[in-house]
Design a protein around this motif. Structure first.
Motif, PDB file in Angstrom:
ATOM      1  N   ALA A 115      23.353 -32.824  44.435  1.00  0.00           N
ATOM      2  CA  ALA A 115      22.525 -32.152  43.431  1.00  0.00           C
ATOM      3  C   ALA A 115      23.481 -31.416  42.501  1.00  0.00           C
ATOM      4  CB  ALA A 115      21.550 -31.183  44.093  1.00  0.00           C
ATOM      5  N   PHE A 116      23.343 -31.637  41.215  1.00  0.00           N
ATOM      6  CA  PHE A 116      24.240 -31.052  40.228  1.00  0.00           C
ATOM      7  C   PHE A 116      23.475 -30.143  39.285  1.00  0.00           C
ATOM      8  CE2 PHE A 116      26.450 -34.730  41.728  1.00  0.00           C
ATOM      9  CZ  PHE A 116      27.789 -34.397  41.675  1.00  0.00           C
ATOM     10  N   GLN A 117      24.028 -28.970  39.072  1.00  0.00           N
ATOM     11  CA  GLN A 117      23.533 -28.046  38.054  1.00  0.00           C
ATOM     12  C   GLN A 117      24.599 -28.067  36.968  1.00  0.00           C
ATOM     13  OE1 GLN A 117      23.060 -23.859  39.232  1.00  0.00           O
ATOM     14  NE2 GLN A 117      20.899 -24.142  38.721  1.00  0.00           N
ATOM     15  N   GLY A 118      24.306 -28.748  35.900  1.00  0.00           N
ATOM     16  CA  GLY A 118      25.347 -29.024  34.913  1.00  0.00           C
ATOM     17  C   GLY A 118      26.363 -29.943  35.567  1.00  0.00           C
ATOM     18  N   THR A 119      27.632 -29.527  35.598  1.00  0.00           N
ATOM     19  CA  THR A 119      28.668 -30.330  36.259  1.00  0.00           C
ATOM     20  C   THR A 119      28.993 -29.814  37.657  1.00  0.00           C
ATOM     21  OG1 THR A 119      30.405 -28.978  35.243  1.00  0.00           O
ATOM     22  CG2 THR A 119      29.734 -30.976  34.059  1.00  0.00           C
ATOM     23  N   ASP A 120      28.317 -28.746  38.091  1.00  0.00           N
ATOM     24  CA  ASP A 120      28.602 -28.143  39.393  1.00  0.00           C
ATOM     25  C   ASP A 120      27.781 -28.786  40.499  1.00  0.00           C
ATOM     26  OD1 ASP A 120      30.354 -26.325  38.211  1.00  0.00           O
ATOM     27  OD2 ASP A 120      28.768 -24.831  37.915  1.00  0.00           O
ATOM     28  N   LEU A 121      28.460 -29.209  41.563  1.00  0.00           N
ATOM     29  CA  LEU A 121      27.803 -29.721  42.752  1.00  0.00           C
ATOM     30  C   LEU A 121      27.255 -28.525  43.530  1.00  0.00           C
ATOM     31  CD1 LEU A 121      27.176 -32.155  44.613  1.00  0.00           C
ATOM     32  CD2 LEU A 121      29.415 -31.767  45.677  1.00  0.00           C
ATOM     33  N   VAL A 122      25.934 -28.438  43.665  1.00  0.00           N
ATOM     34  CA  VAL A 122      25.302 -27.264  44.277  1.00  0.00           C
ATOM     35  C   VAL A 122      24.569 -27.595  45.576  1.00  0.00           C
ATOM     36  CG1 VAL A 122      25.105 -26.021  42.097  1.00  0.00           C
ATOM     37  CG2 VAL A 122      23.216 -27.509  42.848  1.00  0.00           C
ATOM     38  N   GLY A 123      24.490 -28.861  45.909  1.00  0.00           N
ATOM     39  CA  GLY A 123      23.849 -29.273  47.144  1.00  0.00           C
ATOM     40  C   GLY A 123      24.218 -30.701  47.466  1.00  0.00           C
ATOM     41  N   MET A 124      24.125 -31.030  48.758  1.00  0.00           N
ATOM     42  CA  MET A 124      24.451 -32.400  49.155  1.00  0.00           C
ATOM     43  C   MET A 124      23.806 -32.723  50.490  1.00  0.00           C
ATOM     44  SD  MET A 124      28.427 -31.991  50.153  1.00  0.00           S
ATOM     45  CE  MET A 124      28.965 -30.719  51.274  1.00  0.00           C
ATOM     46  N   VAL A 125      23.649 -34.023  50.719  1.00  0.00           N
ATOM     47  CA  VAL A 125      23.155 -34.530  51.989  1.00  0.00           C
ATOM     48  C   VAL A 125      23.718 -35.940  52.168  1.00  0.00           C
ATOM     49  CG1 VAL A 125      20.991 -35.399  50.989  1.00  0.00           C
ATOM     50  CG2 VAL A 125      21.116 -34.894  53.442  1.00  0.00           C
ATOM     51  N   GLY A 126      24.122 -36.243  53.401  1.00  0.00           N
ATOM     52  CA  GLY A 126      24.660 -37.559  53.708  1.00  0.00           C
ATOM     53  C   GLY A 126      23.616 -38.460  54.347  1.00  0.00           C
ATOM     54  N   PHE A 127      23.812 -39.767  54.180  1.00  0.00           N
ATOM     55  CA  PHE A 127      22.934 -40.790  54.757  1.00  0.00           C
ATOM     56  C   PHE A 127      23.814 -41.889  55.325  1.00  0.00           C
ATOM     57  CE2 PHE A 127      20.801 -44.887  54.437  1.00  0.00           C
ATOM     58  CZ  PHE A 127      19.568 -44.641  55.023  1.00  0.00           C
ATOM     59  N   VAL A 133      15.544 -27.331  45.969  1.00  0.00           N
ATOM     60  CA  VAL A 133      16.635 -28.285  45.747  1.00  0.00           C
ATOM     61  C   VAL A 133      16.834 -29.132  47.000  1.00  0.00           C
ATOM     62  CG1 VAL A 133      19.119 -28.543  45.332  1.00  0.00           C
ATOM     63  CG2 VAL A 133      17.795 -26.884  44.013  1.00  0.00           C
ATOM     64  N   GLY A 134      16.824 -28.486  48.162  1.00  0.00           N
ATOM     65  CA  GLY A 134      16.979 -29.214  49.414  1.00  0.00           C
ATOM     66  C   GLY A 134      15.864 -30.218  49.627  1.00  0.00           C
ATOM     67  N   GLN A 135      14.647 -29.827  49.321  1.00  0.00           N
ATOM     68  CA  GLN A 135      13.515 -30.734  49.469  1.00  0.00           C
ATOM     69  C   GLN A 135      13.653 -31.917  48.515  1.00  0.00           C
ATOM     70  OE1 GLN A 135       9.686 -28.915  49.859  1.00  0.00           O
ATOM     71  NE2 GLN A 135       8.602 -30.776  49.268  1.00  0.00           N
ATOM     72  N   ALA A 136      14.069 -31.657  47.299  1.00  0.00           N
ATOM     73  CA  ALA A 136      14.255 -32.743  46.332  1.00  0.00           C
ATOM     74  C   ALA A 136      15.335 -33.721  46.813  1.00  0.00           C
ATOM     75  CB  ALA A 136      14.609 -32.176  44.961  1.00  0.00           C
ATOM     76  N   LEU A 137      16.432 -33.192  47.338  1.00  0.00           N
ATOM     77  CA  LEU A 137      17.489 -34.060  47.864  1.00  0.00           C
ATOM     78  C   LEU A 137      16.962 -34.911  49.013  1.00  0.00           C
ATOM     79  CD1 LEU A 137      20.697 -31.825  47.998  1.00  0.00           C
ATOM     80  CD2 LEU A 137      20.475 -34.015  46.817  1.00  0.00           C
ATOM     81  N   LEU A 138      16.273 -34.276  49.939  1.00  0.00           N
ATOM     82  CA  LEU A 138      15.766 -34.987  51.103  1.00  0.00           C
ATOM     83  C   LEU A 138      14.730 -36.031  50.710  1.00  0.00           C
ATOM     84  CD1 LEU A 138      16.468 -34.891  54.059  1.00  0.00           C
ATOM     85  CD2 LEU A 138      14.664 -33.210  54.391  1.00  0.00           C
ATOM     86  N   GLU A 139      13.851 -35.702  49.782  1.00  0.00           N
ATOM     87  CA  GLU A 139      12.858 -36.677  49.317  1.00  0.00           C
ATOM     88  C   GLU A 139      13.523 -37.876  48.653  1.00  0.00           C
ATOM     89  OE1 GLU A 139      10.243 -34.223  46.962  1.00  0.00           O
ATOM     90  OE2 GLU A 139       9.074 -33.616  48.730  1.00  0.00           O
ATOM     91  N   GLU A 140      14.611 -37.637  47.922  1.00  0.00           N
ATOM     92  CA  GLU A 140      15.341 -38.738  47.294  1.00  0.00           C
ATOM     93  C   GLU A 140      16.009 -39.616  48.348  1.00  0.00           C
ATOM     94  OE1 GLU A 140      16.857 -41.272  44.369  1.00  0.00           O
ATOM     95  OE2 GLU A 140      15.295 -39.755  44.213  1.00  0.00           O
TER      96      GLU A 140
END
Length: 166
Positions: A59-71, A99-106
């Protein structure tokens, strides 16, 4: 907020965010901060190389990585109907902002698009009620607890295993 799979060019952003996660929450990740810090840039680049069976979603806010999840899809004919979600981390300032929910849903949407993947599993520290609630909102259900799954210093951490049937 933009979400996309990490690529080799994201290696330093990944390194920084993963180190922050491991430093802040040593009882939430199986990987140790010191072990992770010893990995070479080339090894980290290989770890974040993506395909539909293995990726790290950022998950990026502008160019900053602000969240992540592996699969990671399991390998082998008898177990490749399963996949594992790992390494979920959102910077503290954005926790509770979905943000976490959006990452997980993706991740779930991408997993549904992979032929043959029928379920996603994950493990979460039994103490981590916030993360468990997030996973439950996304459809995961608990199926068991592994006592003493990790040992941090002299303290044992139980992990709760959760599954989502696709």
């Amino acid at each position: 907020m933009k979400m996309r799979m990490l690529v080799k060019e994201d290696v330093y952003s990944f390194l920084h965010l993963r180190m922050q996660a491991l430093r802040e929450h040593p009882d939430a990740f199986c990987e140790d901060e010191d072990d992770f810090a010893r990995k070479s840039r080339e090894r980290l680049e290989r770890e974040i190389e993506s395909d539909c069976h293995h990726f790290i979603l950022g998950a990026f806010q502008g160019t900053d990585l602000v969240g992540m999840v592996g699969f990671q899809r399991e390998e082998g004919r008898k177990i490749n109907h399963k996949a594992v979600v790992w390494g979920m981390y959102i910077i503290p300032e954005l926790r509770g902002s979905r943000v976490g929910q959006a990452l997980l849903e993706e991740v779930i949407a991408r997993a549904r698009a992979i032929e043959g993947v029928e379920q996603i599993q994950l493990a979460v520290g039994s103490w981590n009620n916030g993360a468990k609630k997030l996973y439950e909102r996304c459809g995961f259900r608990s199926w068991g607890v592994e006592p003493g799954a990790m040992k941090v210093g002299q303290r044992y951490i139980d992990e709760e295993w959760m599954v989502l049937s696709l």
